[in-house]
Motif scaffolding. Sequence first.
Motif, PDB file in Angstrom:
ATOM      1  N   UNK A 195       8.482 102.251 -14.959  1.00 32.99           N
ATOM      2  CA  UNK A 195       9.012 103.496 -14.415  1.00 32.99           C
ATOM      3  C   UNK A 195       8.488 104.637 -15.284  1.00 32.99           C
ATOM      4  N   UNK A 196       7.826 105.614 -14.659  1.00 32.76           N
ATOM      5  CA  UNK A 196       7.243 106.712 -15.413  1.00 32.76           C
ATOM      6  C   UNK A 196       8.232 107.845 -15.648  1.00 32.76           C
ATOM      7  N   UNK A 197       9.126 108.076 -14.683  1.00 35.52           N
ATOM      8  CA  UNK A 197      10.053 109.195 -14.805  1.00 35.52           C
ATOM      9  C   UNK A 197      11.355 108.839 -14.092  1.00 35.52           C
ATOM     10  N   UNK A 198      12.466 109.040 -14.746  1.00 35.51           N
ATOM     11  CA  UNK A 198      13.763 108.837 -14.114  1.00 35.51           C
ATOM     12  C   UNK A 198      14.422 110.188 -13.927  1.00 35.51           C
ATOM     13  N   UNK A 199      14.921 110.438 -12.737  1.00 33.46           N
ATOM     14  CA  UNK A 199      15.489 111.740 -12.405  1.00 33.46           C
ATOM     15  C   UNK A 199      16.941 111.862 -12.613  1.00 33.46           C
TER      16      UNK A 199
END
Length: 109
Positions: free
Chosen positions: A105-109
């Motif tokens: 996962x590159x980015x978690x919002x």
Amino acid sequence: MGGSGSKAKGVWPFSGSGGDSGSDANEQSLARLKSSRNATPFVFTRRSSLYYDEDGDLAHEFYEETVVTKNGRKKSKLKRIHKNLIPQGIVKLDHPCIHVDFPIVLCEG
């Protein structure tokens, strides 16, 4: 742009092996990633969806205008051309993309 994911498990060197424990699977994936020459999560080329026609024009689709006479009236229609088209082939991307099977996962919002 779907359909580019791998169907089999273990095809990509950075994909998990499925049935192993979490830390053991991570170590194996990292070992496979380090040992393989072409193991990169980036995609630098793709297959183009464009075609060349007989005249050398490049487009997604080609149409030919035909005149149809029906009940004494002339009507022009566009007929799609399917024959004598040559695919453009492999195209180099301007910016590398990340492969769809990359497991982090590159980015978690």
